[in-house]
Write a protein that holds these residues in place. Structure first.
Motif, PDB file in Angstrom:
ATOM      1  N   UNK A 155      34.738  20.834  32.422  1.00 39.19           N
ATOM      2  CA  UNK A 155      33.789  21.337  31.437  1.00 39.19           C
ATOM      3  C   UNK A 155      32.408  21.473  32.064  1.00 39.19           C
ATOM      4  N   UNK A 156      31.693  22.522  31.725  1.00 39.03           N
ATOM      5  CA  UNK A 156      30.316  22.650  32.185  1.00 39.03           C
ATOM      6  C   UNK A 156      29.410  21.748  31.339  1.00 39.03           C
ATOM      7  N   UNK A 157      28.220  21.513  31.867  1.00 39.62           N
ATOM      8  CA  UNK A 157      27.251  20.721  31.109  1.00 39.62           C
ATOM      9  C   UNK A 157      26.955  21.391  29.768  1.00 39.62           C
ATOM     10  N   UNK A 158      26.834  22.712  29.795  1.00 37.60           N
ATOM     11  CA  UNK A 158      26.557  23.456  28.571  1.00 37.60           C
ATOM     12  C   UNK A 158      27.677  23.336  27.549  1.00 37.60           C
ATOM     13  N   UNK A 159      28.917  23.417  28.015  1.00 36.71           N
ATOM     14  CA  UNK A 159      30.060  23.285  27.116  1.00 36.71           C
ATOM     15  C   UNK A 159      30.112  21.890  26.490  1.00 36.71           C
ATOM     16  N   UNK A 160      29.843  20.877  27.310  1.00 33.75           N
ATOM     17  CA  UNK A 160      29.846  19.497  26.815  1.00 33.75           C
ATOM     18  C   UNK A 160      28.762  19.307  25.761  1.00 33.75           C
ATOM     19  N   UNK A 161      27.566  19.791  26.059  1.00 31.73           N
ATOM     20  CA  UNK A 161      26.458  19.658  25.104  1.00 31.73           C
ATOM     21  C   UNK A 161      26.761  20.404  23.809  1.00 31.73           C
ATOM     22  N   UNK A 162      27.424  21.549  23.916  1.00 36.30           N
ATOM     23  CA  UNK A 162      27.752  22.321  22.713  1.00 36.30           C
ATOM     24  C   UNK A 162      28.692  21.554  21.796  1.00 36.30           C
ATOM     25  N   UNK A 163      29.644  20.819  22.384  1.00 38.50           N
ATOM     26  CA  UNK A 163      30.567  20.026  21.571  1.00 38.50           C
ATOM     27  C   UNK A 163      29.823  18.885  20.890  1.00 38.50           C
ATOM     28  N   UNK A 164      28.952  18.190  21.632  1.00 36.41           N
ATOM     29  CA  UNK A 164      28.154  17.133  21.008  1.00 36.41           C
ATOM     30  C   UNK A 164      27.320  17.704  19.858  1.00 36.41           C
ATOM     31  N   UNK A 165      26.685  18.846  20.081  1.00 39.31           N
ATOM     32  CA  UNK A 165      25.869  19.476  19.045  1.00 39.31           C
ATOM     33  C   UNK A 165      26.696  19.812  17.817  1.00 39.31           C
ATOM     34  N   UNK A 166      27.906  20.282  18.051  1.00 42.61           N
ATOM     35  CA  UNK A 166      28.787  20.676  16.950  1.00 42.61           C
ATOM     36  C   UNK A 166      29.034  19.515  15.988  1.00 42.61           C
ATOM     37  N   UNK A 167      29.131  18.308  16.539  1.00 46.26           N
ATOM     38  CA  UNK A 167      29.417  17.131  15.715  1.00 46.26           C
ATOM     39  C   UNK A 167      28.156  16.343  15.343  1.00 46.26           C
ATOM     40  N   UNK A 177      26.238   9.421  21.951  1.00 46.48           N
ATOM     41  CA  UNK A 177      27.463   9.104  22.672  1.00 46.48           C
ATOM     42  C   UNK A 177      27.175   8.899  24.154  1.00 46.48           C
ATOM     43  N   UNK A 178      27.766   7.833  24.709  1.00 44.31           N
ATOM     44  CA  UNK A 178      27.780   7.627  26.164  1.00 44.31           C
ATOM     45  C   UNK A 178      28.149   8.940  26.842  1.00 44.31           C
ATOM     46  N   UNK A 179      27.402   9.331  27.854  1.00 47.67           N
ATOM     47  CA  UNK A 179      27.624  10.619  28.519  1.00 47.67           C
ATOM     48  C   UNK A 179      28.693  10.524  29.594  1.00 47.67           C
ATOM     49  N   UNK A 180      29.701  11.379  29.480  1.00 48.24           N
ATOM     50  CA  UNK A 180      30.753  11.500  30.498  1.00 48.24           C
ATOM     51  C   UNK A 180      31.283  12.924  30.418  1.00 48.24           C
ATOM     52  N   UNK A 181      30.743  13.797  31.276  1.00 49.18           N
ATOM     53  CA  UNK A 181      31.116  15.208  31.249  1.00 49.18           C
ATOM     54  C   UNK A 181      32.420  15.404  32.011  1.00 49.18           C
ATOM     55  N   UNK A 222      22.721  12.020  38.528  1.00 53.14           N
ATOM     56  CA  UNK A 222      21.404  12.063  37.906  1.00 53.14           C
ATOM     57  C   UNK A 222      21.050  13.479  37.464  1.00 53.14           C
ATOM     58  N   UNK A 223      21.433  14.456  38.260  1.00 50.10           N
ATOM     59  CA  UNK A 223      21.153  15.839  37.900  1.00 50.10           C
ATOM     60  C   UNK A 223      21.841  16.245  36.605  1.00 50.10           C
ATOM     61  N   UNK A 224      23.081  15.780  36.434  1.00 45.84           N
ATOM     62  CA  UNK A 224      23.815  16.077  35.200  1.00 45.84           C
ATOM     63  C   UNK A 224      23.111  15.471  34.000  1.00 45.84           C
ATOM     64  N   UNK A 270      20.877  17.136  30.651  1.00 44.38           N
ATOM     65  CA  UNK A 270      21.170  16.832  29.251  1.00 44.38           C
ATOM     66  C   UNK A 270      19.997  16.135  28.559  1.00 44.38           C
ATOM     67  N   UNK A 271      18.935  15.874  29.305  1.00 47.26           N
ATOM     68  CA  UNK A 271      17.778  15.209  28.730  1.00 47.26           C
ATOM     69  C   UNK A 271      17.914  13.708  28.638  1.00 47.26           C
ATOM     70  N   UNK A 272      18.821  13.126  29.445  1.00 43.12           N
ATOM     71  CA  UNK A 272      19.040  11.681  29.446  1.00 43.12           C
ATOM     72  C   UNK A 272      18.334  11.089  30.659  1.00 43.12           C
TER      73      UNK A 272
END
Length: 294
Positions: free
Chosen positions: A48-60, A40-44, A90-92, A96-98
């Motif tokens: 939401x924190x970066x961790x919270x956003x990543x957790x939702x992506x991981x969930x799906x 998914x195109x990244x848009x935090x 860029x830091x965000x 996220x490893x992007x």
């Protein structure tokens, strides 16, 4: 493996433009999980924190893909602030490893009213844009993220002349090229030609198509940007319009390992889910992608 993602704009765009919330993000991911897309195109969201956003992506079961950064690059007095904003963006992504992101100018209201013809442009403005983009791209690269120029109808980098000028003036900087097949065509470019000409700068590609009947109507009635995409449904799913995708994919540099991001802002098919399925199925069945999609 070809890295393929989708921008969930049909789910997250409201009257004031894209605005990602936890609710509409989950709605998008619930639908997209029924397709072959898994990035998914990244848009935090700001909430939401970066961790919270990543957790939702991981969930799906989704991975983060390149994001999008925009600014008033033509305003010299904003250059310093824009560079700092780009570093934060860029830091965000790096967290996220992007490793890449699209970068486009902000909307030009004269072009919004009269799109795709280079309204209100000048060589001096383009030069200022190039200077800012070179600075922010180098700053972003130092954070581990490659910024890729993204020409966009109705924005301050729109035409072929501007696109080539910015890329030429930033040669030697970290700025790459991140074209959108639909925007290139609408602005009068031949997508495969300009992609081939700057293949060595190519970082990522947005994939969308242009509906031929809507395009003719847009030109005939001199529609503004929103009438063209919202009322005429100018954009359509890849493979259903005027873009020569065989030629586009042939123009890619050998061994290209950047991202392909499907982006159909306003679906031409009846629903966002149908649109996304059709887009994925087109890529999955194309010889350039068949059996080679991640």
């Amino acid at each position: 493996m070809k890295r393929v993602a989708i921008n969930p704009l049909p789910w997250v765009t409201g009257p004031l433009g894209p605005c990602v919330t936890e609710q509409n993000l989950r709605e998008a991911l619930t639908d997209l999980a029924q397709t072959g897309f898994r990035a998914l195109h990244t848009d935090v969201p700001a909430s939401m924190t970066i961790g919270q956003y990543k957790a939702i992506l991981d969930e799906y079961g989704f991975a983060p893909a390149p994001g999008y950064f925009a600014g008033d690059f033509h305003l010299a007095e904003k250059q310093g602030a824009i560079v700092e904003q780009a570093k934060a963006h860029a830091g965000t992504l790096a967290a996220l490893g992007v490793g890449s992101t699209f970068v486009a100018g902000n909307i030009d209201m004269a072009r919004f009213a009269n799109p795709a013809v280079g309204e209100n442009g000048s060589a001096e403005r383009t030069k200022r844009i190039a200077e800012t983009l070179a600075r922010l791209a180098d700053a972003g690269f130092a954070e581990g993220v490659r910024f890729a120029l993204h020409p966009h109808v109705a924005m301050i980098i729109e035409t072929e002349e501007e696109t080539r000028a910015v890329l030429d003036m930033t040669a030697g900087s970290s700025l790459g090229f991140g074209p959108d097949t639909g925007h290139l065509l609408w602005a009068g470019m031949v997508p495969e030609r300009i992609i081939a000409d700057y293949a060595d700068r190519l970082v990522a590609v947005h994939l969308k198509d242009v509906d031929p009947a809507a395009f003719r109507q847009t030109l005939r009635y001199e529609d503004d940007y929103m009438a063209a995409i919202g009322t005429r449904h100018l954009w359509t799913e890849p493979g259903r319009g005027m873009v020569n995708f065989d030629a586009v994919f042939e123009a890619l540099p050998a061994g290209f390992d950047g991202w392909f991001v499907v982006e159909v802002d306003v679906p031409n098919l009846p629903s966002a889910l149908e649109s996304s399925r059709a887009s994925y199925d087109f890529l999955a069945s194309h010889p350039a992608f068949a059996g080679d999609m991640a």
